[in-house]
Write a protein that holds these residues in place. Structure first.
Motif, PDB file in Angstrom:
ATOM      1  N   VAL A  36      51.953  83.879  32.237  1.00 32.90           N
ATOM      2  CA  VAL A  36      50.611  83.866  31.656  1.00 32.90           C
ATOM      3  C   VAL A  36      49.915  82.567  32.052  1.00 32.90           C
ATOM      4  CG1 VAL A  36      49.252  84.083  29.534  1.00 32.90           C
ATOM      5  CG2 VAL A  36      51.502  85.137  29.656  1.00 32.90           C
ATOM      6  N   ALA A  37      48.650  82.667  32.415  1.00 34.29           N
ATOM      7  CA  ALA A  37      47.839  81.481  32.701  1.00 34.29           C
ATOM      8  C   ALA A  37      46.741  81.367  31.652  1.00 34.29           C
ATOM      9  CB  ALA A  37      47.222  81.573  34.093  1.00 34.29           C
ATOM     10  N   GLY A  63      49.548  77.174  31.684  1.00 30.14           N
ATOM     11  CA  GLY A  63      50.220  78.459  31.737  1.00 30.14           C
ATOM     12  C   GLY A  63      51.652  78.335  31.253  1.00 30.14           C
ATOM     13  N   ALA A  64      52.389  79.431  31.382  1.00 30.87           N
ATOM     14  CA  ALA A  64      53.785  79.458  30.981  1.00 30.87           C
ATOM     15  C   ALA A  64      54.541  80.412  31.881  1.00 30.87           C
ATOM     16  CB  ALA A  64      53.915  79.883  29.519  1.00 30.87           C
ATOM     17  N   VAL A  83      59.204  77.536  30.437  1.00 31.85           N
ATOM     18  CA  VAL A  83      58.419  76.307  30.334  1.00 31.85           C
ATOM     19  C   VAL A  83      56.941  76.616  30.113  1.00 31.85           C
ATOM     20  CG1 VAL A  83      59.986  74.930  31.773  1.00 31.85           C
ATOM     21  CG2 VAL A  83      58.116  76.196  32.857  1.00 31.85           C
ATOM     22  N   TRP A  84      56.237  75.614  29.549  1.00 36.36           N
ATOM     23  CA  TRP A  84      54.777  75.606  29.592  1.00 36.36           C
ATOM     24  C   TRP A  84      54.341  74.504  30.541  1.00 36.36           C
ATOM     25  CZ3 TRP A  84      51.991  71.349  27.435  1.00 36.36           C
ATOM     26  CH2 TRP A  84      52.695  70.509  26.560  1.00 36.36           C
ATOM     27  N   VAL A  85      53.285  74.752  31.266  1.00 42.24           N
ATOM     28  CA  VAL A  85      52.843  73.791  32.279  1.00 42.24           C
ATOM     29  C   VAL A  85      51.435  73.324  31.957  1.00 42.24           C
ATOM     30  CG1 VAL A  85      54.318  74.898  34.007  1.00 42.24           C
ATOM     31  CG2 VAL A  85      51.898  75.521  33.887  1.00 42.24           C
ATOM     32  N   TRP A  86      51.138  72.120  32.396  1.00 42.26           N
ATOM     33  CA  TRP A  86      49.839  71.512  32.113  1.00 42.26           C
ATOM     34  C   TRP A  86      49.336  70.750  33.337  1.00 42.26           C
ATOM     35  CZ3 TRP A  86      49.766  66.080  32.238  1.00 42.26           C
ATOM     36  CH2 TRP A  86      51.019  65.452  32.190  1.00 42.26           C
ATOM     37  N   PHE A 116      55.385  83.300  25.719  1.00 44.79           N
ATOM     38  CA  PHE A 116      54.636  82.757  26.848  1.00 44.79           C
ATOM     39  C   PHE A 116      53.158  82.609  26.487  1.00 44.79           C
ATOM     40  CE2 PHE A 116      58.057  84.618  29.745  1.00 44.79           C
ATOM     41  CZ  PHE A 116      58.606  83.374  30.026  1.00 44.79           C
ATOM     42  N   ASP A 117      52.643  83.515  25.649  1.00 48.87           N
ATOM     43  CA  ASP A 117      51.249  83.402  25.225  1.00 48.87           C
ATOM     44  C   ASP A 117      51.002  82.059  24.541  1.00 48.87           C
ATOM     45  OD1 ASP A 117      50.654  85.889  26.202  1.00 48.87           O
ATOM     46  OD2 ASP A 117      50.385  86.852  24.249  1.00 48.87           O
TER      47      ASP A 117
END
Length: 337
Positions: A36-37, A63-64, A83-86, A116-117
């Motif tokens: 998910v983005a 996203g994740a 993971v979550w990304v930034w 993931f949301d």
């Protein structure tokens, strides 16, 4: 892999789907299979007005997903980690609106068992909110349970993504939280996020209502609009800080010097991308802790309605954010969620 790119700036029609080879992670990087983005206002603003140093851009800072490969110098045990990304696309062509992205390992944070949301909603909104809650001289440098005990925080625009994040983080840190909104519907969202008091600024006197529970003023104001400066001046307590993270077209701020001098007040402007590295690193740690401890939620029951779009409808997702859709716009980059 499927990815969304633009090769010139403009409206949402410049976004187009392409097939690209899966990128290889370089030294210090990880390859993430995106699930998910998240779409942020800075995504469409960059698409309209930004630079294209690589000649193309895949949008999406947040996203994740799951780490599928690591580059030289990165612990291989991370492979398979959710993971979550930034900040994926800041001065880099590989954003999150694709089936895969590559980015520095420090920008992929363990997500644990949460959805993931939720992971895709973190990133820029929550790091921005954290900065707003810690940038004042009399505010803590880090957030944790009790960090804002005995503090009162005013969140101007409590139904937006950053406003929601600020309410949730401030409540997790035990602040008393007041939020302003423009409608009864938005008021329900701010209350669901955890605001102790919600004020409809179109129907109520914000200063009078806030002073009822904060007679000495508030410690911090998380500010979405430069148009609120007159109100903010009236509501700061000694040592208070106004942290401005957006500009709704007001453009300039005029401030009364002597009253603010007497308060030792601070006006802090906030942009995550250029924030101090140490402050940003602390924000990542604290947001991850809030998630792990159950202090962060998403969905309408948490005051943040989710709006999902398929990867092929990335243009419509951008348009929704540009038009001010209430809640969080997400792009499903894979069917495997």
């Amino acid at each position: 892999m499927k990815a969304i790119v633009y090769e010139r700036t403009g409206d949402a029609t410049v976004l187009r789907p392409v097939d690209r080879p899966v990128p290889e992670p370089g030294a210090g990087e990880v390859l993430v299979r995106m699930a998910v983005a998240g779409v942020n206002p800075t995504d469409w603003k960059a698409r309209r007005h930004g630079q294209l140093p690589a000649g193309w851009q895949t949008p999406g800072q947040d996203g994740a997903g799951v780490i599928e490969a690591v580059g030289e110098g990165v612990d291989r045990s991370l492979i398979g980690e959710r993971v979550w990304v930034w900040e994926a696309a800041w001065q880099r062509p590989w954003g999150t609106t694709a089936e895969y992205t590559v980015l520095p390992a420090r920008q992929a944070v363990r997500l644990g068992a949460v959805s993931f949301d939720l992971g895709a909603c973190l990133g820029i909104p929550f790091l921005t909110a954290h900065r707003c809650l810690t940038a004042g001289e009399y505010l803590p440098d880090a957030l944790h349970a009790g960090a804002l005990a005995d503090h009162t925080v005013l969140v101007q625009g409590g139904a937006g993504a950053v406003g929601n994040a600020a309410i949730q983080l401030a409540r997790w840190a035990d602040a008393c939280v007041i939020a302003t909104v423009s409608s009864a519907e938005k008021g329900k969202l701010a209350a669901a996020a955890g605001a102790d008091l919600v004020v409809n600024y179109r129907e109520q006197d914000v200063v009078a209502e806030v002073r009822k529970i904060a007679p000495e003023g508030v410690h911090a104001i998380v500010e979405v609009s430069t148009r609120n400066s007159d109100t903010d001046v009236q509501l700061l307590r000694t040592g208070g800080a106004v942290c401005v993270y957006a500009d709704d077209g007001g453009g300039e701020v005029a401030l009364p010097v002597r009253p603010l001098m007497a308060l030792n007040a601070r006006w802090q402007f906030v942009l995550v991308y250029t924030a101090p590295k140490a402050a940003k690193a602390q924000a990542v740690v604290d947001v991850a802790a809030a998630v792990e401890q159950g202090g962060v939620r998403v969905g309408e029951e948490a005051g943040l309605p989710l709006h999902h779009y398929p990867l092929t409808a990335a243009g419509a997702a951008h348009q929704a954010v540009e038009e001010g859709t209430v809640g969080k716009v997400l792009i499903n980059t894979t069917d495997d969620r």
